[in-house]
Design a protein around this motif. Structure first.
Motif, PDB file in Angstrom:
ATOM      1  N   THR A 222       7.401  20.375 -10.868  1.00  0.00           N
ATOM      2  CA  THR A 222       9.577  20.546 -11.939  1.00  0.00           C
ATOM      3  C   THR A 222       9.751  18.743 -12.292  1.00  0.00           C
ATOM      4  O   THR A 222      10.512  18.931 -13.294  1.00  0.00           O
ATOM      5  N   CYS A 224      12.063  17.380 -11.793  1.00  0.00           N
ATOM      6  CA  CYS A 224      13.974  18.011 -11.459  1.00  0.00           C
ATOM      7  C   CYS A 224      14.367  16.649 -10.437  1.00  0.00           C
ATOM      8  O   CYS A 224      13.480  15.832 -10.116  1.00  0.00           O
ATOM      9  N   SER A 228      13.630  20.903 -17.785  1.00  0.00           N
ATOM     10  CA  SER A 228      13.952  22.450 -17.223  1.00  0.00           C
ATOM     11  C   SER A 228      13.047  23.684 -17.555  1.00  0.00           C
ATOM     12  O   SER A 228      13.009  23.009 -18.936  1.00  0.00           O
ATOM     13  N   ASN A 237      17.108  20.716 -13.542  1.00  0.00           N
ATOM     14  CA  ASN A 237      16.352  20.950 -13.032  1.00  0.00           C
ATOM     15  C   ASN A 237      16.372  21.221 -11.678  1.00  0.00           C
ATOM     16  O   ASN A 237      16.325  20.769 -11.145  1.00  0.00           O
TER      17      ASN A 237
END
Ligand SMILES: [Zn+2]
Length: 285
Positions: A222, A224, A228, A237
């Motif tokens: 990801t 993150c 996203s 994300n």
């Protein structure tokens, strides 16, 4: 009433993927996750993400934040000085990393380390020196590096080859290149990790590359809270949203998403030296 009624975005749990996916690259220790870190780690599990690699951006972040994951055995660790923090690379910092890798079995790789000419936060010669000292440490400790490269493909490649990493275990994180670049990485024997932007319609070069990378060399991530995948583009994300990256990659490769999910999860476990995952639920404590 002129406001268009958009259908709600699907939640990752609804994809019902088997419980053996791996997010190979997340930054769950960042402040972005302070309000709901535990909830999101639970949602990752509920969405089939059995393990998440948390990337600490330097030894200071690792020291301060690793306790966040004390009760989360599904999170493993990656540690390295990001090129954006190149000014933090002192002999003391390298020594702290050496100590950490010697004592913490949850630390599985050195990263993200590399070159970033997009943000160019530090002079390029400084970034290169910092990358080289960490590659030397990775070699000494027999750790696989996780490489960050932004707008610096040729220089990153030059340094990696110069430091003897052709043919060694190495993960190219957040791959955003084309078929020719993917071919170069594969020819050196490296693994490639695919992030959410593969789902953006404009990234056709990346999509073509992802269709040709051998499945056994591919991991998913990801990165993150950034990047996203569609349909969550632009929102924060988190690891559960890995399911949507898998959905896109499976479509591009014309294969069932479950099979892609299982295979990339197995690749991640093998790469990071983690026990293999079963597709049966409730495998982890
Ligand atoms: Zn990252």
């Amino acid at each position: 009433m002129s406001k268009k009624n958009k259908p709600p975005r699907p939640e990752p749990e609804t994809l019902a993927l088997p419980p053996c996916g791996v997010d190979s690259h997340a930054h769950l220790d960042l402040v972005d996750f302070d309000p709901d870190r535990v909830e999101l780690m639970d949602r990752a599990r509920a969405s089939g993400v059995a393990r998440t690699g948390n990337v600490f951006l330097g030894p200071e972040a690792y020291r301060k934040n690793r306790a966040m994951f004390a009760n989360r055995p599904e999170v493993f660790f990656i540690l390295g000085i990001h090129p954006g923090n190149a000014d933090q690379c002192s002999p003391e910092a390298l020594e702290a990393m050496r100590q950490a890798f010697a004592t913490d079995p949850r630390l599985r790789a050195m990263g993200e380390i590399g070159l970033d000419y997009y943000w160019d936060d530090h002079p390029r010669d400084v970034q290169e020196r910092v990358l080289r000292s960490q590659l030397a440490l990775a070699r000494e400790l027999a750790l696989p590096p996780v490489i960050h490269c932004r707008d610096a493909f040729e220089d990153t490649l030059r340094v990696l080859l110069d430091e003897g990493f052709s043919g060694r275990k190495l993960l190219w994180h957040c791959f955003g290149g084309d078929e020719a670049q993917a071919r170069v990485l594969l020819d050196h024997g490296w693994h490639v990790s695919i992030p959410g932007p593969v789902s953006y319609a404009k990234n056709e070069d990346l999509q073509r590359a992802v269709a040709m990378i051998p499945l056994e060399r591919m991991l998913l991530e990801t990165d993150c809270p950034y990047l996203s995948a569609e349909p969550w583009r632009g929102k924060r994300n988190h690891p559960a949203l890995l399911a949507f990256t898998a959905q896109t990659v499976a479509r591009l490769r014309d294969m069932p998403v479950d099979a892609l999910w299982v295979a990339t999860g197995q690749n991640a476990c093998a790469f990071f030296g983690l026990p293999a995952l079963s597709i049966e639920p409730e495998e982890l404590p």
